[in-house]
Design an enzyme around this catalytic site. Structure first.
Site, PDB file in Angstrom:
ATOM      1  N   HIS A  85      36.074  46.735  45.613  1.00  8.87           N
ATOM      2  CA  HIS A  85      35.405  47.058  44.357  1.00  8.87           C
ATOM      3  C   HIS A  85      36.183  46.584  43.141  1.00  8.87           C
ATOM      4  CE1 HIS A  85      33.079  49.068  41.344  1.00  8.87           C
ATOM      5  NE2 HIS A  85      34.135  49.722  40.931  1.00  8.87           N
ATOM      6  N   CYS A  86      37.503  46.511  43.234  1.00  5.72           N
ATOM      7  CA  CYS A  86      38.309  46.326  42.018  1.00  5.72           C
ATOM      8  C   CYS A  86      38.533  44.872  41.631  1.00  5.72           C
ATOM      9  CB  CYS A  86      39.653  47.027  42.188  1.00  5.72           C
ATOM     10  SG  CYS A  86      39.524  48.830  42.237  1.00  5.72           S
ATOM     11  N   ILE A  87      39.174  44.104  42.502  1.00  3.29           N
ATOM     12  CA  ILE A  87      39.684  42.791  42.093  1.00  3.29           C
ATOM     13  C   ILE A  87      38.569  41.808  41.723  1.00  3.29           C
ATOM     14  CG2 ILE A  87      41.186  40.874  42.728  1.00  3.29           C
ATOM     15  CD1 ILE A  87      42.686  42.745  44.538  1.00  3.29           C
ATOM     16  N   ILE A  96      35.835  42.456  40.313  1.00  2.00           N
ATOM     17  CA  ILE A  96      35.006  42.976  39.226  1.00  2.00           C
ATOM     18  C   ILE A  96      35.799  43.254  37.957  1.00  2.00           C
ATOM     19  CG2 ILE A  96      33.639  44.991  38.530  1.00  2.00           C
ATOM     20  CD1 ILE A  96      32.565  45.108  41.371  1.00  2.00           C
ATOM     21  N   ASP A  97      36.916  43.955  38.093  1.00  2.00           N
ATOM     22  CA  ASP A  97      37.608  44.481  36.918  1.00  2.00           C
ATOM     23  C   ASP A  97      38.018  43.442  35.886  1.00  2.00           C
ATOM     24  OD1 ASP A  97      37.260  46.753  38.354  1.00  2.00           O
ATOM     25  OD2 ASP A  97      39.360  47.079  38.826  1.00  2.00           O
TER      26      ASP A  97
END
Length: 440
Positions: free
Chosen positions: A272-274, A276-277
């Site tokens: 989910h993080c890398i 998108i963020d």
């Protein structure tokens, strides 16, 4: 602004009940951490199937056993879809997804919906903490105005903080209690209350001066990884053209005891993080009239990797006088990382769609994902994992290693396959057998 509510001692004493909105890969480990420290938790989720399973003591997350859920239930954990019960808890922790829209803009719809549900039941003395990864300013500019619509004021009637999640699903070396927790508050009382609450479950609390510092910290952590992964992905393409083994290069470089940290190439970014963020930061930078060229370039490189891999598969098949169209390709691993059942933003889905669009006969195997879930951007990729029987493996024109799960018996697979494209260096040291192995 100073709170007029005698709530700080309540959070310091731990005599509280915690509510967690979003019972997924972040919310459930967080709930578990509180339960194991004797803090009762009421979990909220919009998915009635998840809630029913939790109430039956059944886990839907691979690295959390059902036995753990049953133990949580015995110690004071409950789950509900009734957001009208939000006033029953003293602290509400928001752990919901923050995806990107089709135009790669922040999609805060889950955060907004959670804030509205809280606002409808917000009572004096409650602490609200956003944990979802987002851009600096979200808590103050998006969440706060919703919470104050009923007339209650932050720092006076309720407390507000931001503390970014740092969960690493499936990593046995790091769990919620072992990872320091960054906390930023709307005011000093909010920061102190949130810090006191988290101090019960983590090895160390790291208080910072503002909400925005805490939000920016999380974005920095993930952008750092995204940019460095883009670097090794770009080098992988270059070194392959030069006939240089990028994996051996990285192994050699990481023997340096200072000034270098190893990052590894792959078929694309997942989790989910890398993926998108960094785009959240690019979006907010544009609002301030700036461009984040490093981030945008890293995004271009990382998002190009699935197409690069598909091109390598086509080349490998062409060398065997086979067109990609009509070839039988099986993807090994649809989870975004090794040994988990988490498919969020997994490059496997884009690889599958690209191969299907080029006319390949595509199937998959993943010991952790027996059936592909319906994905936000890939709603039509519905199929079940195929068993890797000897006859099945021999019948396939190409196996694509997208995720190198420990459960795979690589020597046996290599003995039976004819062509394997390996994006994870999973087959290093494995005798080639009858298979042609191409690293991509």
């Amino acid at each position: 602004m100073t709170t007029k509510l005698p709530v700080l001692e309540k959070f310091r004493s731990g005599d509280v009940r915690v509510g967690v909105i979003g019972l997924g890969y972040v919310g459930m480990p967080l709930a578990r951490a509180f339960i194991e420290k004797g803090v009762p938790v009421l979990g909220f989720d919009v998915d009635p199937v998840k809630v029913a399973k939790l109430r039956e003591g059944v886990s839907y997350i691979g690295h959390i056993d059902s036995e753990v859920v049953r133990g949580m239930r015995e110690k004071g954990f409950d789950a509900t879809t009734d957001f009208g019960r939000l006033d029953e808890v003293d602290a509400v922790l928001i752990c919901v997804p923050t995806p990107l829209s089709e135009s790669r803009d922040p999609d805060l719809s889950y955060v907004v919906a959670s804030a509205r549900a809280i606002a409808a039941r917000l009572r004096p003395g409650q602490l609200i903490v956003l944990e979802s990864t987002t851009y600096p300013g979200t808590t103050r500019d998006v969440v706060l105005p919703i919470l104050t619509e009923g007339g209650l004021q932050p720092g006076v009637d309720f407390l507000l903080a931001y503390s970014p999640e740092r969960e690493d699903p499936g990593n046995p070396d790091f769990s919620a209690p072992t990872i320091p927790k960054v906390v930023g508050g709307f005011d000093e009382a909010s920061r102190e209350a949130a810090s006191a609450l988290y101090a019960r479950i983590v090895v160390r609390v790291v208080p910072v001066s503002t909400l925005e510092i805490a939000e920016a910290c999380k974005i920095l952590e993930n952008t750092y990884r995204a940019v460095n992964i883009a670097l090794v992905n770009e080098l992988k393409v270059l070194y392959d053209r030069m006939g240089v083994d990028v994996w051996e290069v990285i192994a050699a470089a990481k023997t340096k005891p200072f000034g270098f940290q190893a990052f590894y190439p792959g078929p694309g970014l997942g989790g989910h993080c890398i993926p998108i963020d960094p785009f959240y930061l690019s979006w907010v930078a544009r609002k301030h009239g700036l461009s984040t060229r490093f981030i945008e370039l890293a995004g271009e490189i990382n998002t190009s990797m699935p197409a690069y891999v598909v091109g390598r598969i086509a080349d490998a098949l062409n060398d065997r006088s086979k067109p990609l169209r009509g070839s039988k390709v099986t993807i090994l691993g649809m989870a975004y990382k090794k040994d988990v059942d988490d498919p969020r933003e997994s490059p496997g889905f884009e690889l599958m769609e690209l191969l299907l669009n080029k006319g390949a006969d595509v199937e998959y195997n993943d010991p952790h994902i027996p059936v592909l879930p319906t994905m936000r951007h890939y709603p039509n990729l519905r199929m079940s994992s195929r068993e890797l029987t000897p006859d099945y493996v021999r019948s396939r024109d190409c196996l694509l290693v997208a995720t190198d799960h420990s459960a795979y018996d690589w020597p046996r697979i290599v003995e039976q396959a004819s062509l394997i494209v390996d994006t994870r260096d999973a087959l290093r040291g494995v005798p080639s057998g009858r298979a042609t192995i191409l690293r991509a």
